[in-house]
Design a protein around this motif. Structure first.
Motif, PDB file in Angstrom:
ATOM      1  N   MET A  12       0.842  -1.195   0.000  1.00 52.49           N
ATOM      2  CA  MET A  12       0.000   0.000   0.000  1.00 52.49           C
ATOM      3  C   MET A  12       0.879   1.248   0.000  1.00 52.49           C
ATOM      4  O   MET A  12       2.055   1.200   0.350  1.00 52.49           O
ATOM      5  CB  MET A  12      -0.898   0.026   1.239  1.00 52.49           C
ATOM      6  N   GLU A  59       0.767  -3.464   4.727  1.00 52.04           N
ATOM      7  CA  GLU A  59      -0.530  -3.076   5.260  1.00 52.04           C
ATOM      8  C   GLU A  59      -0.587  -3.372   6.760  1.00 52.04           C
ATOM      9  O   GLU A  59      -0.131  -4.424   7.199  1.00 52.04           O
ATOM     10  CB  GLU A  59      -1.649  -3.843   4.555  1.00 52.04           C
ATOM     11  N   ARG A 102      -9.682  -1.881  11.082  1.00 50.81           N
ATOM     12  CA  ARG A 102      -8.899  -1.330   9.985  1.00 50.81           C
ATOM     13  C   ARG A 102      -9.861  -0.778   8.949  1.00 50.81           C
ATOM     14  O   ARG A 102     -10.926  -1.357   8.709  1.00 50.81           O
ATOM     15  CB  ARG A 102      -8.010  -2.399   9.337  1.00 50.81           C
ATOM     16  N   PHE A 124      -4.496   2.263   3.858  1.00 51.70           N
ATOM     17  CA  PHE A 124      -5.161   1.521   4.927  1.00 51.70           C
ATOM     18  C   PHE A 124      -4.619   2.026   6.260  1.00 51.70           C
ATOM     19  O   PHE A 124      -3.439   2.348   6.376  1.00 51.70           O
ATOM     20  CB  PHE A 124      -4.908   0.015   4.801  1.00 51.70           C
TER      21      PHE A 124
END
Length: 297
Positions: free
Chosen positions: A1, A22, A31, A98
């Motif tokens: 990410m 992540e 999350r 995220f």
């Protein structure tokens, strides 16, 4: 990410958009796939290393506390929220695709992700400092630097509680302060006398850190009636610096109530991409914000 990170303390140029692993929701956490992240003064103060003495962090580090998004992982022991829910709240390293939240609430109807991203920290701060300064219904509160996110929240919460607010801001934001129910005046030369002409002041908040602590004490007559969230030198003048957060879940619940009743709305002045995080910090540091700045993912 993709994630905004910094490997050394310094100016906005230390921020980098990097590829990162992540994060995952631990016990008591959720999350989210981040849709937007709030830009706070706290973010660039951490980046500059201002809190290393009291709250040291390890480098490299992510950036951001506030965010809104869609729940995609629910940690152990978490109830009342499901994958797919739209939430806003507070966590860590939220300038990312995220992020893990430790406190959250479902987004009220009609609130966009961009708007929701800017509420968690500012509402918690506003509620905390109103409580700490001890101002009550029927009294008058002076707010120095009133047009930013925390100021916008303070003005509306105070109005809902029957507190009269005198707010100082730049000339361009006078109508904005009035729209939030404040008696508005400009800062700059002669501002103390302008405030005196508006009436007696029972308590005061310093939200901008613009070197006005002595004047706020003079106007209230008591350093215990002044709170600062922006001037680290305030305690030298007997004024409390409020930097430790209270209950974020309670603040989020009150924010949802205020928003749902039409008593609180904090506009988004400007949005940035993850790649523009440095520009967001430059603008936040410069001040003069009307409402909130957010990073959109």
């Amino acid at each position: 990410m993709k994630k905004v990170s910094f490997a050394e303390f310094g100016g906005p140029d230390v921020l980098q958009l990097v590829d990162a692993e992540e994060p995952h929701a631990g016990p008591g956490q959720v999350r989210i796939a981040v849709r937007a992240a709030g830009v706070n003064a706290h973010d660039w103060r951490v980046r500059e290393g201002q809190f290393q003495g009291s709250h040291p962090i390890e480098l490299p580090a992510g950036v951001g506390l506030d965010a809104s998004g869609v729940v995609d992982e629910v940690g152990e022991g978490v109830e009342g929220v499901e994958v797919g829910d739209h939430v806003f709240g507070e966590g860590s390293s939220t300038y990312a695709e995220f992020a893990v939240l430790s406190a959250w609430a479902r987004m009220p109807a009609g609130l966009t992700f961009e708007e929701a991203a800017g509420y968690a920290s500012v509402v918690e701060t506003a509620l905390r400092i109103i409580r700490q300064v001890g101002v009550q219904s029927g009294q008058t509160l002076l707010v120095s630097g009133a047009s930013g996110g925390v100021g916008s929240a303070v003005l509306q919460i105070a109005r809902d509680r029957g507190i009269t607010v005198i707010g100082t801001a730049g000339a361009a934001n006078q109508d904005y302060l009035r729209s939030l129910g404040a008696v508005a005046t400009t800062y700059g030369e002669g501002w103390v006398e302008r405030v005196r002409q508006l009436g007696d002041v029972d308590a005061a908040l310093d939200l901008a850190g613009s070197g006005v602590i002595r004047e706020l004490v003079e106007l209230t007559g008591d350093p215990q009636k002044v709170i600062s969230i922006a001037d680290l030198g305030a305690p030298e003048l007997g004024v409390r610096f409020s930097g430790v957060a209270g209950s974020v879940p309670e603040a989020l619940a009150e924010a949802v109530d205020l928003i749902s009743r039409g008593k609180l709305h904090i506009p988004v002045e400007k949005s940035y991409t993850l790649a523009e995080a440095a520009a967001a910090h430059i603008d936040s540091h410069a001040g003069h914000t009307r409402g909130r700045r957010v990073v959109v993912v």
